[in-house]
Motif scaffolding. Structure first.
Motif, mmCIF file in Angstrom:
data_model
loop_
_atom_site.group_PDB
_atom_site.id
_atom_site.type_symbol
_atom_site.label_atom_id
_atom_site.label_comp_id
_atom_site.label_asym_id
_atom_site.label_seq_id
_atom_site.Cartn_x
_atom_site.Cartn_y
_atom_site.Cartn_z
ATOM 1 N N ARG A 27 39.074 -6.683 55.996
ATOM 2 C CA ARG A 27 38.824 -7.905 55.224
ATOM 3 C C ARG A 27 37.875 -7.685 54.056
ATOM 4 N N PRO A 80 40.127 -9.180 62.859
ATOM 5 C CA PRO A 80 41.269 -8.607 62.137
ATOM 6 C C PRO A 80 42.117 -9.676 61.448
ATOM 7 N N LYS A 88 48.361 -10.755 62.427
ATOM 8 C CA LYS A 88 49.624 -10.031 62.284
ATOM 9 C C LYS A 88 50.750 -10.903 62.824
ATOM 10 N N GLU A 132 38.631 -1.319 60.359
ATOM 11 C CA GLU A 132 39.904 -1.632 60.999
ATOM 12 C C GLU A 132 40.385 -3.033 60.622
ATOM 13 N N CYS A 133 39.458 -3.964 60.501
ATOM 14 C CA CYS A 133 39.819 -5.344 60.166
ATOM 15 C C CYS A 133 40.312 -5.459 58.729
#
Length: 167
Positions: free
Chosen positions: A16, A59, A62, A13-14
């Protein structure tokens, strides 16, 4: 099994890092109290790993309604980004220059290596950022985008032309 699955899900989900684990046990049955305990453990691990400097479970920042967007253009590169807690985030769809100057490899070796690493891991593909990426500093972001050493506080500007250092 539960922890392995949760850590893999959180890391994906992150976005990276590239996650090599393909299969985990998704249907591990636990009591509600056990799940709560595991959740607390996961939170502690996130804090510990982040403290050690690894952002794998954090995360990518954003933008929100109050975000001030900055732009970096030149040398064939054109990017959009914003100041974030960990440095400076460049947005997906930004383009990097088609070349690097020879001095970047000697005087800006860390930026040169970073740019090559981003190309290698797929963050930059065909000169375009395929996902949002958080740099540690505005200068690192602008150097990767422009293909030469750069002062990010001068090269990143608002749509009105106000330099980052003047914000």
């Amino acid at each position: 099994r539960y922890l392995e699955n949760r850590f893999v899900e959180i890391a994906k989900e992150c976005g990276r890092y590239t996650i090599l684990t393909k299969n985990t046990y998704k249907n591990t049955v636990l009591k509600e109290a056990q799940i709560a305990t595991m959740g607390e453990f996961i939170d502690n691990v996130k804090i510990l790993i982040n403290t050690l400097g690894y952002k794998v479970l954090v995360p990518v920042p954003k933008a929100n309604d109050e975000t001030i967007y900055l732009y970096c253009k030149g040398s064939g590169g054109s990017a959009k980004g914003f100041i974030s807690a960990g440095g400076f985030t460049v947005l997906e769809g930004s383009t990097v220059s088609d070349h690097t100057v020879p001095s970047l490899e000697t005087k800006g070796k860390s930026y040169y290596n970073l740019r090559n690493a981003l190309v290698k891991d797929g963050t930059i593909s065909d000169r375009i950022f395929t996902r949002d990426y958080e740099f540690k500093a505005p200068s690192a972001a602008s150097a990767v985008i422009l293909g030469h050493t750069s002062n990010g506080n001068v090269d990143w500007k608002t749509a009105d032309g106000v330099k980052l250092k003047d914000l």
